[in-house]
Motif scaffolding. Sequence first.
Motif, PDB file in Angstrom:
ATOM      1  N   PRO A 202      34.771  48.485  44.351  1.00 33.25           N
ATOM      2  CA  PRO A 202      36.078  48.807  44.937  1.00 33.25           C
ATOM      3  C   PRO A 202      36.726  47.637  45.676  1.00 33.25           C
ATOM      4  CG  PRO A 202      34.535  50.601  45.320  1.00 33.25           C
ATOM      5  CD  PRO A 202      33.740  49.484  44.715  1.00 33.25           C
ATOM      6  N   ALA A 203      35.914  46.796  46.321  1.00 34.34           N
ATOM      7  CA  ALA A 203      36.482  45.649  47.036  1.00 34.34           C
ATOM      8  C   ALA A 203      37.123  44.659  46.067  1.00 34.34           C
ATOM      9  CB  ALA A 203      35.399  44.955  47.863  1.00 34.34           C
ATOM     10  N   ILE A 204      36.518  44.510  44.890  1.00 30.94           N
ATOM     11  CA  ILE A 204      37.090  43.611  43.883  1.00 30.94           C
ATOM     12  C   ILE A 204      38.396  44.191  43.350  1.00 30.94           C
ATOM     13  CG2 ILE A 204      36.736  42.639  41.581  1.00 30.94           C
ATOM     14  CD1 ILE A 204      33.767  42.370  42.261  1.00 30.94           C
ATOM     15  N   LYS A 205      38.408  45.491  43.106  1.00 33.85           N
ATOM     16  CA  LYS A 205      39.642  46.130  42.647  1.00 33.85           C
ATOM     17  C   LYS A 205      40.756  45.948  43.676  1.00 33.85           C
ATOM     18  CE  LYS A 205      42.472  49.016  40.501  1.00 33.85           C
ATOM     19  NZ  LYS A 205      43.043  48.864  39.164  1.00 33.85           N
ATOM     20  N   ARG A 206      40.444  46.153  44.944  1.00 31.89           N
ATOM     21  CA  ARG A 206      41.473  45.991  45.976  1.00 31.89           C
ATOM     22  C   ARG A 206      41.953  44.548  46.050  1.00 31.89           C
ATOM     23  NH1 ARG A 206      40.538  47.802  52.200  1.00 31.89           N
ATOM     24  NH2 ARG A 206      39.035  46.081  52.127  1.00 31.89           N
ATOM     25  N   LYS A 207      41.032  43.606  45.884  1.00 28.77           N
ATOM     26  CA  LYS A 207      41.418  42.194  45.905  1.00 28.77           C
ATOM     27  C   LYS A 207      42.394  41.896  44.769  1.00 28.77           C
ATOM     28  CE  LYS A 207      40.897  37.919  47.443  1.00 28.77           C
ATOM     29  NZ  LYS A 207      41.295  37.515  48.814  1.00 28.77           N
ATOM     30  N   LEU A 208      42.133  42.444  43.601  1.00 34.22           N
ATOM     31  CA  LEU A 208      43.041  42.248  42.471  1.00 34.22           C
ATOM     32  C   LEU A 208      44.395  42.899  42.743  1.00 34.22           C
ATOM     33  CD1 LEU A 208      40.567  42.881  39.507  1.00 34.22           C
ATOM     34  CD2 LEU A 208      41.523  40.681  40.211  1.00 34.22           C
ATOM     35  N   CYS A 209      44.369  44.100  43.307  1.00 37.05           N
ATOM     36  CA  CYS A 209      45.626  44.782  43.629  1.00 37.05           C
ATOM     37  C   CYS A 209      46.475  43.961  44.590  1.00 37.05           C
ATOM     38  CB  CYS A 209      45.336  46.153  44.239  1.00 37.05           C
ATOM     39  SG  CYS A 209      44.714  47.389  43.074  1.00 37.05           S
ATOM     40  N   ASP A 210      45.804  43.325  45.556  1.00 33.81           N
ATOM     41  CA  ASP A 210      46.526  42.591  46.602  1.00 33.81           C
ATOM     42  C   ASP A 210      47.000  41.212  46.159  1.00 33.81           C
ATOM     43  OD1 ASP A 210      46.066  44.736  48.258  1.00 33.81           O
ATOM     44  OD2 ASP A 210      44.414  43.791  49.364  1.00 33.81           O
ATOM     45  N   VAL A 222      41.046  48.357  35.052  1.00 32.91           N
ATOM     46  CA  VAL A 222      40.006  47.886  35.966  1.00 32.91           C
ATOM     47  C   VAL A 222      39.739  49.008  36.964  1.00 32.91           C
ATOM     48  CG1 VAL A 222      39.329  46.121  37.630  1.00 32.91           C
ATOM     49  CG2 VAL A 222      40.790  45.508  35.682  1.00 32.91           C
ATOM     50  N   ARG A 223      38.551  49.614  36.886  1.00 32.97           N
ATOM     51  CA  ARG A 223      38.249  50.830  37.638  1.00 32.97           C
ATOM     52  C   ARG A 223      37.185  50.585  38.707  1.00 32.97           C
ATOM     53  NH1 ARG A 223      42.437  53.469  36.815  1.00 32.97           N
ATOM     54  NH2 ARG A 223      41.378  55.348  37.596  1.00 32.97           N
ATOM     55  N   PRO A 224      37.397  51.094  39.924  1.00 32.68           N
ATOM     56  CA  PRO A 224      36.390  50.938  40.983  1.00 32.68           C
ATOM     57  C   PRO A 224      35.206  51.871  40.769  1.00 32.68           C
ATOM     58  CG  PRO A 224      38.231  52.264  41.768  1.00 32.68           C
ATOM     59  CD  PRO A 224      38.608  51.798  40.390  1.00 32.68           C
ATOM     60  N   ILE A 225      34.022  51.385  41.139  1.00 35.09           N
ATOM     61  CA  ILE A 225      32.804  52.172  40.988  1.00 35.09           C
ATOM     62  C   ILE A 225      31.754  51.624  41.948  1.00 35.09           C
ATOM     63  CG2 ILE A 225      31.699  50.760  39.202  1.00 35.09           C
ATOM     64  CD1 ILE A 225      30.973  53.398  37.762  1.00 35.09           C
ATOM     65  N   TYR A 226      30.726  52.409  42.215  1.00 31.87           N
ATOM     66  CA  TYR A 226      29.643  51.957  43.093  1.00 31.87           C
ATOM     67  C   TYR A 226      28.993  50.689  42.527  1.00 31.87           C
ATOM     68  CZ  TYR A 226      29.908  56.658  45.152  1.00 31.87           C
ATOM     69  OH  TYR A 226      30.333  57.815  45.768  1.00 31.87           O
ATOM     70  N   GLY A 227      28.477  49.840  43.432  1.00 34.26           N
ATOM     71  CA  GLY A 227      27.805  48.621  42.994  1.00 34.26           C
ATOM     72  C   GLY A 227      28.792  47.658  42.356  1.00 34.26           C
ATOM     73  N   HIS A 228      28.346  46.991  41.297  1.00 35.33           N
ATOM     74  CA  HIS A 228      29.214  46.112  40.504  1.00 35.33           C
ATOM     75  C   HIS A 228      29.899  45.029  41.332  1.00 35.33           C
ATOM     76  CE1 HIS A 228      28.491  49.464  37.815  1.00 35.33           C
ATOM     77  NE2 HIS A 228      28.872  48.701  36.810  1.00 35.33           N
ATOM     78  N   ASP A 229      29.173  44.496  42.310  1.00 33.77           N
ATOM     79  CA  ASP A 229      29.677  43.353  43.061  1.00 33.77           C
ATOM     80  C   ASP A 229      29.047  42.052  42.583  1.00 33.77           C
ATOM     81  OD1 ASP A 229      27.435  44.801  44.316  1.00 33.77           O
ATOM     82  OD2 ASP A 229      27.388  43.141  45.748  1.00 33.77           O
ATOM     83  N   TRP A 264      38.011  55.182  48.117  1.00 33.57           N
ATOM     84  CA  TRP A 264      36.754  54.444  48.208  1.00 33.57           C
ATOM     85  C   TRP A 264      36.554  53.808  49.581  1.00 33.57           C
ATOM     86  CZ3 TRP A 264      32.933  54.597  44.695  1.00 33.57           C
ATOM     87  CH2 TRP A 264      33.239  55.090  43.418  1.00 33.57           C
ATOM     88  N   PHE A 265      37.609  53.681  50.345  1.00 29.64           N
ATOM     89  CA  PHE A 265      37.517  53.038  51.655  1.00 29.64           C
ATOM     90  C   PHE A 265      37.496  54.066  52.786  1.00 29.64           C
ATOM     91  CE2 PHE A 265      38.981  49.975  48.633  1.00 29.64           C
ATOM     92  CZ  PHE A 265      38.306  48.820  48.981  1.00 29.64           C
ATOM     93  N   THR A 266      37.199  55.314  52.424  1.00 31.99           N
ATOM     94  CA  THR A 266      36.975  56.370  53.406  1.00 31.99           C
ATOM     95  C   THR A 266      35.477  56.652  53.476  1.00 31.99           C
ATOM     96  OG1 THR A 266      37.132  58.198  51.807  1.00 31.99           O
ATOM     97  CG2 THR A 266      39.205  57.362  52.744  1.00 31.99           C
TER      98      THR A 266
END
Length: 355
Positions: A202-210, A222-229, A264-266
Amino acid sequence: MRIDKRAALRRCGSALLALAVSTGLLSTDAASADGTPAKELFGARALPTEAAPTSYGFYSKGCLAGGIAIPTDGPTWQAMRLSRNRRWGHPQMIGLIERFSHDAVEKIGWPGLLLGDISQPRGGPMLSGHASHQIGLDADIWLTPMPQRTLSYQEREEISATSMLDKSKFLTIDPSVWTPSHARLIMMAASYPEVERVFVNPAIKRKLCDTWRGDRAALGKVRPIYGHDYHFHIRIKCPAGSKGCKDQATVPAGDGCDKSLAWWFTDAPWAKPKKKPGEKPPKPKFATLADLPKACAVVLNGPAPASEQQATYGAAYRAPAAIPAAATSIESVIGAAAEAPLADIPVPLPRPALQ
């Protein structure tokens, strides 16, 4: 008249699969009567089924016939964790990886791809690590760039991928490791028409969004999911004509930078399930062969090619004569092959029989 034995065997295997599926002749009762987890059955197969390439079932519940392996080394990639034997996939998945690796080097200057898990030789549930990757249409790509040297077998087993997260903060990108090139790599992966989804943290997705200022048409894939960092996960659509393959639902319209990402950020995604006083944890349940599509019984027990090389994509193998006969361990074979001349065709291309 000359007979192509391999082609005949593939046709025979394909005909057997088609007959079994269409007539309902398959019975998985005997194969799963003892409750053996399907992951143990499929994890024990070292080579694919000799048949026309076909994905059966869903990404997290199925199997793969006619899979091929990507070579351990290519001009623009290196495969990692070789001991897992998960370099196998549907030819369309393997072909996409080869094309993507070349495009990443040529178009955005990425040094080359380090490949994580794709699928087992016959797909199916894995012994560890994944719920999906079962039908040869998923692939993990490390976010660590490929080094400009050939890694040894031992290094491929021991080197860890680099996390993009600042572990001292909640779902926050580490600016010391994340670069614009990482963003370009992920967005390039999502841009291919056959790609259905690219899973990231999710952090990577948010970075791309921003921060993404290019074409955002593919950002919704590009979909957020657990792990995948440490890596991202490419999933492609069911190949055309694959009647036994079930596609995932189409991604929602838009770029995905909305309430679905904010969730994801809750606390909700990370809350532990509540237990009743004295309640015992449920016993883990593993899928058996009977839980998979009926065709998977034939895929599991179908004929195999004579060797891994016969089922490997392209012609990037080193000349066998250049590898010393005494090189019996995989480490020594890789070491010897590094000094051997390339075969006639250095760049992997689709095998004619599988086009």
